[in-house]
Design a protein around this motif. Sequence first.
Motif, PDB file in Angstrom:
ATOM      1  N   VAL A 322       0.854  -1.191   0.000  1.00 14.61           N
ATOM      2  CA  VAL A 322       0.000   0.000   0.000  1.00 14.61           C
ATOM      3  C   VAL A 322       0.893   1.246   0.000  1.00 14.61           C
ATOM      4  O   VAL A 322       0.424   2.350   0.253  1.00 14.61           O
ATOM      5  CB  VAL A 322      -0.963   0.036   1.207  1.00 14.61           C
ATOM      6  CG1 VAL A 322      -2.069  -0.991   1.046  1.00 14.61           C
ATOM      7  CG2 VAL A 322      -0.230  -0.188   2.525  1.00 14.61           C
ATOM      8  N   LYS A 325      -0.076   4.595  -1.534  1.00 16.84           N
ATOM      9  CA  LYS A 325      -1.494   4.555  -1.944  1.00 16.84           C
ATOM     10  C   LYS A 325      -2.360   5.280  -0.914  1.00 16.84           C
ATOM     11  O   LYS A 325      -2.090   5.205   0.295  1.00 16.84           O
ATOM     12  CB  LYS A 325      -1.971   3.105  -2.074  1.00 16.84           C
ATOM     13  CG  LYS A 325      -1.335   2.376  -3.242  1.00 16.84           C
ATOM     14  CD  LYS A 325      -1.803   0.940  -3.318  1.00 16.84           C
ATOM     15  CE  LYS A 325      -1.032   0.202  -4.407  1.00 16.84           C
ATOM     16  NZ  LYS A 325      -1.179  -1.251  -4.321  1.00 16.84           N
ATOM     17  N   ALA A 358       1.393   3.529   3.755  1.00 11.29           N
ATOM     18  CA  ALA A 358       0.178   4.042   3.099  1.00 11.29           C
ATOM     19  C   ALA A 358       0.000   5.526   3.422  1.00 11.29           C
ATOM     20  O   ALA A 358       0.567   6.042   4.389  1.00 11.29           O
ATOM     21  CB  ALA A 358      -1.032   3.271   3.603  1.00 11.29           C
ATOM     22  N   HIS A 414      -7.437   4.419  -3.203  1.00 14.38           N
ATOM     23  CA  HIS A 414      -7.365   3.069  -3.774  1.00 14.38           C
ATOM     24  C   HIS A 414      -8.280   2.127  -2.993  1.00 14.38           C
ATOM     25  O   HIS A 414      -8.811   1.178  -3.547  1.00 14.38           O
ATOM     26  CB  HIS A 414      -5.935   2.538  -3.696  1.00 14.38           C
ATOM     27  CG  HIS A 414      -4.967   3.282  -4.560  1.00 14.38           C
ATOM     28  ND1 HIS A 414      -4.486   2.777  -5.737  1.00 14.38           N
ATOM     29  CD2 HIS A 414      -4.406   4.496  -4.419  1.00 14.38           C
ATOM     30  CE1 HIS A 414      -3.646   3.648  -6.281  1.00 14.38           C
ATOM     31  NE2 HIS A 414      -3.585   4.715  -5.491  1.00 14.38           N
ATOM     32  N   GLN A 438      -9.599   5.376  -7.397  1.00 16.44           N
ATOM     33  CA  GLN A 438      -8.689   4.657  -8.287  1.00 16.44           C
ATOM     34  C   GLN A 438      -9.250   3.244  -8.489  1.00 16.44           C
ATOM     35  O   GLN A 438      -9.952   2.730  -7.635  1.00 16.44           O
ATOM     36  CB  GLN A 438      -7.305   4.548  -7.634  1.00 16.44           C
ATOM     37  CG  GLN A 438      -6.700   5.856  -7.197  1.00 16.44           C
ATOM     38  CD  GLN A 438      -6.011   6.588  -8.334  1.00 16.44           C
ATOM     39  OE1 GLN A 438      -5.644   5.972  -9.332  1.00 16.44           O
ATOM     40  NE2 GLN A 438      -5.863   7.881  -8.192  1.00 16.44           N
TER      41      GLN A 438
END
Length: 480
Positions: A322, A325, A358, A414, A438
């Motif tokens: 991740v 993201k 992340a 995401h 996304q």
Amino acid sequence: MVKICCIGAGYVGGPTMAVIALKCPSVEVVVVDISVSRIAAWNSEQLPIYEPGLDDVVKHCRGKNLFFSTDVEKHVAEADIIFVSVNTPTKTRGLGAGKAADLTYWESAARMIADVSKSDKIVVEKSTVPVKTAEAIEKILTHNSKGIKYQILSNPEFLAEGTAIKDLLNPDRVLIGGRETPEGKKAIEALASVYGQWVPKDRILATNLWSAELSKLAANAFLAQRISSVNAMSALCEATGADVSQVAHSVGTDSRIGPKFLNASVGFGGSCFQKDILNLVYICECNGLPEVANYWKQVIQINDYQKSRFVNRVVSSMFNTVSGKKIAVLGFAFKKDTGDTRETPAIDVCKGLLGDNARLSIYDPQVNEDQIRRDLTLKKFDWDHPTHLQPMSPTSLNQVSVVWDAYEATKDAHGICILTEWDEFKTLDYERIFENMQKPAFVFDGRNIVNTDKLREIGFIVYSIGKPLDPWLKDMPAVA
Ligand SMILES: NC(=O)c1ccc[n+]([C@@H]2O[C@H](COP(=O)([O-])OP(=O)(O)OC[C@H]3O[C@@H](n4cnc5c(N)ncnc54)[C@H](O)[C@@H]3O)[C@@H](O)[C@H]2O)c1
Ligand SMILES: O=c1ccn([C@@H]2O[C@H](COP(=O)(O)OP(=O)(O)O[C@H]3O[C@H](CO)[C@@H](O)[C@H](O)[C@H]3O)[C@@H](O)[C@H]2O)c(=O)[nH]1
């Protein structure tokens, strides 16, 4: 007029005393605290805690027979009955660190009572304490008594946050433990007559001191154990294709088991369950019962497993990384209808995702940015100290943004992690959210509140705790 003083104007002291004041107009209730800002908030329009119904009760009684004050010593000296509802955090250093209850605040309250009292008192343990704390308090008070007589009672509180007022108005039981002497029984009667103003007699239970103290720890351990049991089953459901909601329903319809507290989740949080079980574990160890200690420890281990299992699912589903993201975190409070974040599973999940680099965009309708940043930087157990004694100025977390709207949080994300079961998350416009995310777009539902089929129709890849797995996830086992 009977005078009650409560030391500690927190989640328990505030609401409990407000309800006593409401139901006992002939009793004067003063709630005192060392935290100036907390008392100022109790005396303002913006109360320091969010609890449905609390505003009305406080506004009805405040200034009549309910008062909030920082003049601790004066009101303790004047009271007939003193409730002690101060913090009892987990010790972070020294003997029993990480398990035992830290009774620093309790002891300082007891010593202050001994110092300022000029008349006989009933001292009521409202805080959750280790078994036999009453004996320690009794010793502090009687060794400093100057001829004053004290009766110690244990009156643990069973309210749950978010339903505190409802629970206080209509409790399953009120438990009062006291000495089995004529004076002890008289003290129990005096406190029972306060609750008797609105609680039916058969729901006021009198026990000995040690049973009352232990019953509180036992009740929380039993409740948390049910959640860990269903959460353990949720892992097996995911592995086998069973559905944890169906299993929980089938199990819960057995009248011997009952349906409550069987909702699988990302893990239990809140200020009490973990702390009280750790405390119980420590007491078992101190009493030479390692097997019993290990049995209860397992409830916490499964809870930790459930949180890390969730993080692993998120990461493994998204191609095992991740990093960089954007993940939207919906909900930060430890459950809905409260702004409380103490031991919320969101802390561990967010830290786990940040550990994998992340970027987080967090939204909770009741938790502000400052609180979230503090929670993500405070050391374990530091939260459970009076606010003004907690460390200041948390280090900045660049990968975290806190926003005031679920749509803003999910824009360009995401994946979405739902970590609190707020009702508003059930009725979001998920088509609009999907459009703005996304792709592939993921939803990880840690509370089983979304309609999985509908979201899959929209195009989301959906993970719901303990539910049959999305084909996408089946091929991506979440191994730590
Ligand atoms: N939160 C719950 O739902 C709940 C339910 C049942 C039992 N309990 C137990 O009740 C106790 C209190 O919990 P809480 O959630 O209300 O905590 P809290 O942190 O909200 O409130 C405790 C208050 O005590 C004050 N305080 C500490 N030492 C003091 C002193 N010497 N003199 C005056 N004030 C002092 C603090 O400033 C703080 O405002 C704990 O033992 C907890 O385990 C909590
Ligand atoms: O089926 C369930 C029920 C609860 N939870 C979670 O468990 C935690 C605790 O919930 P709850 O017990 O409702 O809230 P608390 O305010 O922590 O209340 C508990 O802790 C208090 C403090 O000791 C006690 O007074 C209460 O009786 C006891 O319910 C929360 O994170 C919930 O989301 C689940 O995951 N599944």
